[in-house]
Design an enzyme around this catalytic site. Structure first.
Site: not given
Ligand code: NVA
Ligand code: CP
Length: 308
Positions: A102, A129, A132, A223, A263, A291
């Site tokens: 990540r 992502h 997800q 989101d 998500c 997930r």
């Molecule tokens: N768009 C959000 C998704 C979190 C799961 C982010 O990147 O923070």
């Molecule tokens: N939706 C998602 O990826 O959640 P986290 O940021 O908690 O991993």
């Protein structure tokens, strides 16, 4: 050997294969059956951003499959102190069987994968992502929503939107994306998705009116308005996204049976009302649980590809 960096690198059939494995694994788990399909394997998990779901699901999933997961925060490994990505990839992939990352820039994960001897999984970048979306798709199927779905995405043109575009393009959904002006999806990614959509018959449209997107939709989703890394823009985004909160009134425009997906994490009172979250909490928390199952399916699929 395959990596899982974006859905655009996968065919519809491959996505369905992953989902099929996930469905079986979920059935087994619910029956108390744990097949050690990744026994003795180690998943390295590199986190340069926060996570609840991604970390817990990958770590638990790997354990349930008979393997082990290593949590590596960039505060603790030398990558965060400037050790080159390529060196890190070579070292970690010489000891581990799979890597989940990540991070911020998508190019980081591409560079890592190019130097890795083992499959690399995108656990979220600024651009995509995809794990997800595997869970979201599994959830849709469980709720009886198929390729005829009309999906409305309302909110920021971000990593989730980009991944929705590729899922729609591959599976043949109709996807309507409504963003405020100035927060549209990346033009290059949209063009790529539109090209793919031509082959599958998917219909992807972008607009600035949430009502137009939601009208008659089967699924409505959103989101956060400020993704990880955009914390400083939070106040200005709250102003720019006025009128983009999905609430019960907006949901009335969708089909009667329409479902709402998120998500998570959700910011009640911003991109979604607290009431709508409550009304759709069953599907939203199934989506979160999925997930675990979807990613177990993905890891087993990647392992099988590697052994072919
Ligand atoms: N768009 C959000 C998704 C979190 C799961 C982010 O990147 O923070
Ligand atoms: N939706 C998602 O990826 O959640 P986290 O940021 O908690 O991993």
């Amino acid at each position: 050997m395959r990596h899982f960096l974006t859905l655009k690198d996968f065919t519809k059939e491959e996505i369905l294969e992953i989902i099929d494995i996930a469905v079986d694994i979920k059935k087994d788990l619910k029956a108390g059956v744990y097949k050690k399909q990744l026994e003795n394997q180690t998943l390295a998990m590199i986190f340069e951003k926060s996570s609840t779901r991604t970390r817990v699901s990958f770590e638990t999933g790997m354990f349930q499959l008979g393997g082990h997961a290593l949590f590596l925060s960039n505060r603790d490994i030398h990558l965060g102190r400037g050790e080159p990505i390529a060196d890190t990839a070579k070292v970690i992939s010489s000891m581990c069987d799979m890597v989940m990352i990540r991070t911020f820039e998508h190019s980081m994960i591409e560079e890592f994968a190019a130097n890795s001897r083992v499959p690399v999984i995108n656990g979220l970048t600024d651009s995509y992502h995809p794990v997800q979306l595997l869970a979201d798709y599994l959830t849709m199927l469980e709720y009886g929503i198929n390729e005829k779905a009309v999906i409305a995405y309302v909110g920021d043109g971000n990593n989730m939107t980009n991944s929705w575009m590729f899922l729609a393009a591959k599976m043949g959904f109709s996807l309507r994306i409504a963003t405020p002006k100035g927060y549209e999806v990346d033009g290059t990614i949209l063009e790529e998705a539109l090209k793919m959509a031509k082959e599958s018959g998917a219909k992807i449209t972008v607009m600035n009116d949430p009502k137009e997107a939601i009208k008659n939709a089967t699924i409505v989703t959103t989101d956060t308005w400020a993704s990880m890394g955009q914390e400083d823009e939070k106040e200005e985004r709250i102003k720019a996204f006025k009128g983009f909160m999905v609430d019960s009134l907006q949901m009335c425009l969708a089909r009667k049976t329409a479902k709402f997906l998120h998500c998570l994490p959700a910011y009640r009172g911003q991109e979604v009302s607290a009431e709508l979250m409550e009304l759709h909490s069953d599907i939203i928390f199934d989506e979160a649980e999925n997930r675990l199952h979807a990613q177990k399916g993905l890891m087993v699929w990647l392992d099988r590809q590697r052994k072919k």
